[in-house]
Design a protein around this motif. Sequence first.
Motif, PDB file in Angstrom:
ATOM      1  N   LEU A  11      18.287  10.708  64.805  1.00 35.78           N
ATOM      2  CA  LEU A  11      18.058  11.787  65.768  1.00 35.78           C
ATOM      3  C   LEU A  11      18.863  13.036  65.401  1.00 35.78           C
ATOM      4  CD1 LEU A  11      18.033   9.823  69.146  1.00 35.78           C
ATOM      5  CD2 LEU A  11      16.137  11.149  68.201  1.00 35.78           C
ATOM      6  N   LEU A  12      20.127  12.864  65.068  1.00 36.09           N
ATOM      7  CA  LEU A  12      20.967  14.005  64.712  1.00 36.09           C
ATOM      8  C   LEU A  12      20.447  14.671  63.433  1.00 36.09           C
ATOM      9  CD1 LEU A  12      23.440  15.757  65.185  1.00 36.09           C
ATOM     10  CD2 LEU A  12      24.823  14.038  63.980  1.00 36.09           C
ATOM     11  N   GLU A  13      20.010  13.862  62.501  1.00 35.91           N
ATOM     12  CA  GLU A  13      19.476  14.401  61.253  1.00 35.91           C
ATOM     13  C   GLU A  13      18.209  15.217  61.506  1.00 35.91           C
ATOM     14  OE1 GLU A  13      19.991  12.031  57.423  1.00 35.91           O
ATOM     15  OE2 GLU A  13      17.852  11.774  57.883  1.00 35.91           O
ATOM     16  N   LEU A  14      17.319  14.689  62.341  1.00 40.40           N
ATOM     17  CA  LEU A  14      16.094  15.413  62.674  1.00 40.40           C
ATOM     18  C   LEU A  14      16.414  16.705  63.411  1.00 40.40           C
ATOM     19  CD1 LEU A  14      12.991  15.440  62.691  1.00 40.40           C
ATOM     20  CD2 LEU A  14      13.081  14.124  64.824  1.00 40.40           C
ATOM     21  N   TYR A  15      17.377  16.644  64.319  1.00 42.41           N
ATOM     22  CA  TYR A  15      17.800  17.834  65.067  1.00 42.41           C
ATOM     23  C   TYR A  15      18.278  18.929  64.118  1.00 42.41           C
ATOM     24  CZ  TYR A  15      20.870  20.682  68.062  1.00 42.41           C
ATOM     25  OH  TYR A  15      21.508  21.721  68.710  1.00 42.41           O
ATOM     26  N   LEU A  16      19.131  18.586  63.173  1.00 44.77           N
ATOM     27  CA  LEU A  16      19.675  19.579  62.252  1.00 44.77           C
ATOM     28  C   LEU A  16      18.593  20.189  61.363  1.00 44.77           C
ATOM     29  CD1 LEU A  16      22.991  17.819  61.149  1.00 44.77           C
ATOM     30  CD2 LEU A  16      22.732  19.723  62.737  1.00 44.77           C
ATOM     31  N   ASN A  17      17.521  19.471  61.139  1.00 44.71           N
ATOM     32  CA  ASN A  17      16.449  19.968  60.284  1.00 44.71           C
ATOM     33  C   ASN A  17      15.354  20.711  61.038  1.00 44.71           C
ATOM     34  OD1 ASN A  17      16.585  19.008  57.243  1.00 44.71           O
ATOM     35  ND2 ASN A  17      17.449  17.363  58.474  1.00 44.71           N
ATOM     36  N   TRP A  70       8.859  15.186  61.515  1.00 40.37           N
ATOM     37  CA  TRP A  70       9.483  16.162  60.630  1.00 40.37           C
ATOM     38  C   TRP A  70       8.608  17.388  60.414  1.00 40.37           C
ATOM     39  CZ3 TRP A  70      14.289  16.011  58.119  1.00 40.37           C
ATOM     40  CH2 TRP A  70      15.058  14.885  58.414  1.00 40.37           C
ATOM     41  N   SER A  71       7.301  17.274  60.654  1.00 41.96           N
ATOM     42  CA  SER A  71       6.414  18.405  60.383  1.00 41.96           C
ATOM     43  C   SER A  71       5.651  18.899  61.600  1.00 41.96           C
ATOM     44  CB  SER A  71       5.402  18.032  59.296  1.00 41.96           C
ATOM     45  OG  SER A  71       4.623  16.920  59.710  1.00 41.96           O
ATOM     46  N   MET A  72       5.632  18.150  62.690  1.00 45.47           N
ATOM     47  CA  MET A  72       4.816  18.545  63.834  1.00 45.47           C
ATOM     48  C   MET A  72       5.391  19.773  64.532  1.00 45.47           C
ATOM     49  SD  MET A  72       5.678  15.969  66.996  1.00 45.47           S
ATOM     50  CE  MET A  72       4.652  16.999  68.042  1.00 45.47           C
ATOM     51  N   GLY A  73       4.480  20.597  65.061  1.00 42.08           N
ATOM     52  CA  GLY A  73       4.885  21.731  65.885  1.00 42.08           C
ATOM     53  C   GLY A  73       5.550  22.873  65.142  1.00 42.08           C
ATOM     54  N   ARG A  74       5.508  22.871  63.820  1.00 45.42           N
ATOM     55  CA  ARG A  74       6.123  23.976  63.086  1.00 45.42           C
ATOM     56  C   ARG A  74       5.323  25.249  63.310  1.00 45.42           C
ATOM     57  NH1 ARG A  74       8.109  21.811  57.254  1.00 45.42           N
ATOM     58  NH2 ARG A  74       7.731  23.990  56.773  1.00 45.42           N
ATOM     59  N   VAL A  87      17.769  18.117  54.848  1.00 45.63           N
ATOM     60  CA  VAL A  87      19.167  17.786  54.609  1.00 45.63           C
ATOM     61  C   VAL A  87      19.470  16.445  55.273  1.00 45.63           C
ATOM     62  CG1 VAL A  87      19.916  19.085  56.655  1.00 45.63           C
ATOM     63  CG2 VAL A  87      21.549  18.585  54.848  1.00 45.63           C
ATOM     64  N   ARG A  88      20.210  15.588  54.580  1.00 45.53           N
ATOM     65  CA  ARG A  88      20.569  14.266  55.084  1.00 45.53           C
ATOM     66  C   ARG A  88      22.031  14.262  55.517  1.00 45.53           C
ATOM     67  NH1 ARG A  88      15.611  12.356  56.042  1.00 45.53           N
ATOM     68  NH2 ARG A  88      14.281  12.621  54.207  1.00 45.53           N
ATOM     69  N   LEU A  89      22.311  13.517  56.571  1.00 45.23           N
ATOM     70  CA  LEU A  89      23.688  13.466  57.084  1.00 45.23           C
ATOM     71  C   LEU A  89      24.667  13.038  56.004  1.00 45.23           C
ATOM     72  CD1 LEU A  89      23.522  11.927  60.691  1.00 45.23           C
ATOM     73  CD2 LEU A  89      24.126  14.242  60.037  1.00 45.23           C
ATOM     74  N   ALA A  90      24.255  12.074  55.200  1.00 47.34           N
ATOM     75  CA  ALA A  90      25.164  11.542  54.185  1.00 47.34           C
ATOM     76  C   ALA A  90      25.543  12.593  53.154  1.00 47.34           C
ATOM     77  CB  ALA A  90      24.519  10.331  53.496  1.00 47.34           C
ATOM     78  N   GLU A  91      24.751  13.652  53.027  1.00 45.01           N
ATOM     79  CA  GLU A  91      25.021  14.690  52.030  1.00 45.01           C
ATOM     80  C   GLU A  91      25.966  15.767  52.547  1.00 45.01           C
ATOM     81  OE1 GLU A  91      21.156  16.181  51.360  1.00 45.01           O
ATOM     82  OE2 GLU A  91      20.435  14.449  50.215  1.00 45.01           O
ATOM     83  N   LEU A  92      26.204  15.804  53.870  1.00 42.80           N
ATOM     84  CA  LEU A  92      26.958  16.902  54.471  1.00 42.80           C
ATOM     85  C   LEU A  92      28.443  16.582  54.556  1.00 42.80           C
ATOM     86  CD1 LEU A  92      24.590  17.765  57.467  1.00 42.80           C
ATOM     87  CD2 LEU A  92      24.901  19.083  55.360  1.00 42.80           C
ATOM     88  N   GLY A 139      15.974  24.964  60.727  1.00 43.29           N
ATOM     89  CA  GLY A 139      16.681  23.923  60.011  1.00 43.29           C
ATOM     90  C   GLY A 139      17.939  24.440  59.339  1.00 43.29           C
ATOM     91  N   LEU A 140      18.862  23.512  59.114  1.00 40.64           N
ATOM     92  CA  LEU A 140      20.181  23.873  58.601  1.00 40.64           C
ATOM     93  C   LEU A 140      20.110  24.462  57.193  1.00 40.64           C
ATOM     94  CD1 LEU A 140      23.205  23.836  59.227  1.00 40.64           C
ATOM     95  CD2 LEU A 140      23.300  21.509  58.314  1.00 40.64           C
TER      96      LEU A 140
END
Length: 670
Positions: free
Chosen positions: A179-185, A60-64, A89-94, A195-196
């Motif tokens: 994976l999808l959640e990490l992608y969106l962020n 979640w924080s690498m390579g920023r 952002v979490r998928l469940a919240e969207l 990030g979204l």
Amino acid sequence: MTSPPAANSKRFRLRPPPINWRAAVLTVFILANVGLGGWFAFDRAFLHDLPAVPDKEALWSMGRPPGLTFVGPDGQVVGRRGPRHGPPVRLAELPQHVPLAFLAIEDRRFYQHGAMDLRGVLRALSVNTRAGAVVEGGSTISQQLARNLFLNPDQTLRRKVQEVLLAARLERMMSKDDLLELYLNRIYFGGRAYGLSAAAETYFGKAPQDLTLSEAAVLAGLPRAPTRLSPANAPQAAWARGQLVLRRLGEMNWIDPALTAQAAAGPPPPLARLAADGEGDMAWAFDAAAAEARQRLGGATPDLVIQLTVDPQAQAIAGHIVRRTMAREGYRRGAYQAALVALAPDGAIRAMIGGVDHAASPFNRVTQARRQPGSAFKPIVWAAALDHGVRPMDWRQDAPIRIGGWRPGNYGGGYHGQVSVQRALQLSINTVAVRLAREAGLGKVGALARQFGLSGVPEHPGGSVALGAYEVTPLELAGAYQVLQSGGGKTSSYLVSRITDARGKLLYIRPPSAAVPIYPTYQAAQMVQMMRGVILAGTGREAAFGRLAAGKTGTSQDHRDAWFVGFTPDWLCAVWVGNDDSRPMARVTGGQVPAHIWRDFMAGAHRGLPDLEFDWFPALPPPLYVEEPEPPAPLQNAFGPVRHNAMATDAGLPAAAEAEPEADWSEIPY
């Protein structure tokens, strides 16, 4: 005919040949080595530097991208840059339509395939072949995530193989939802939004949970080309991509087709009023300094503090003057771009305006635009002629000249007959420039130009070099003039003086350096005096701002480029005016719009400075010849003897326009 012998006949019974154990062992050995060699080659080509995949939380924080803090020459913070990151952002919240929009355009079979989708690759290949262009990609979301987290964007087979291998590792350690959640962020959406959450706030001023169907479609279309499709930069292209996302959602029945069709037929979602970065005209300097920092320190850098040479007040005023003058004079005459760069005597860049509006076009014309300097190149020709033994008051013939099939003429036509060398520079006479270049030697002119820093001039230039036919950038041309400003010494212009990390650890400092002598001092003084005459009584009269300054106008063929470059002991400034597509202007010359920009900037830059002579000038300086018309009384006899020659006139020179009031820097917002 006799019958074949019986199969069980003892005489014809088939026996297996004896095993050649030596050959068998050799074959196995060869096959094993081939296999090992192939694996070794594969490892060397694709695996030996494959990045390690950390644990799930570290992803979640690498390579920023690092943040950048810019400070001015006095050490005060003048700006900050860095990625915009919103809360995770979490998928469940969207709402459901948000992740579905991304899946529809980026990876519709995300939950059915592994790290790589062969069916998707074949589908993309078919679609792109029919379209004759790349309109659909074959990379899965896992591959895109691996590329963004671990790899560079190079389009190579090696990078693609590593991308698939890393995607497979991610698929093994994380669920599809993770994976999808990490992608969106982590994906980049342009506008420095990563990030979204950051993208929703940047473009629509809201949280991701509140995105409408149309807004989600627009954001889903950005990862493919976040800058080119940015709603802030290209709203029509962004909405066209969003409409494609909506059609895909309807075609796959993931969202009610009636709703997607209604949304696609409606207007694009309104953008939020983007918050100002506070960079203003400093953005040109920030762009160039950030690029230099990356070049010097490499890609893996911490948060940086970059000290600039740019004076923020001079930068703001330069930008204001450029825009004001272009609005008053440039646009109505078909000139839509301009650039200005100002240097301190040691080469430090004090102001850098790369265009009329950075927000509309961040292309930096100071450092990146290569244009023909026209007559602004002539000081190099005259300098070569002086080095060849020519003197300012020698006479040359201004008359028709022919070189093969080339017949260079003067601006506006007509000839002056016998004219002094220094007067020919003041009037920017083309035929004399060509004669002097041939007299000094075209190779000598080219060599001197390269010594002065104009690397684009070839070793064996053609005769058109005398008229500035070879392209330069404004920064290069300013650096060439600085050789004359410094008395014949070559300096290197610079923008970044110091770089540290956020904790103060020194990473780079510009080493002190003195000007390298490359041109005789007395001849440099002669050039300065002749170029002062350009402003006092030549094509640069509209650049006069009340004190002695040296400069030269320049206008390229068909009025595609107009220049004014000049200096005093304290400041050097180069101004270019033209169009990015080289469209001709309405007879704009260097002595008009560029000279007005230069004059107003230099007038403000010198406010409060003492009126001094160059400290390197010889004790007995070359005389300052001013031929007709005579200069204003306050300037006459300011430095050295002033002589007049009534034989040369200003015939053919444009009449001076009524002077504008001197620019008052105190009235300019800063």
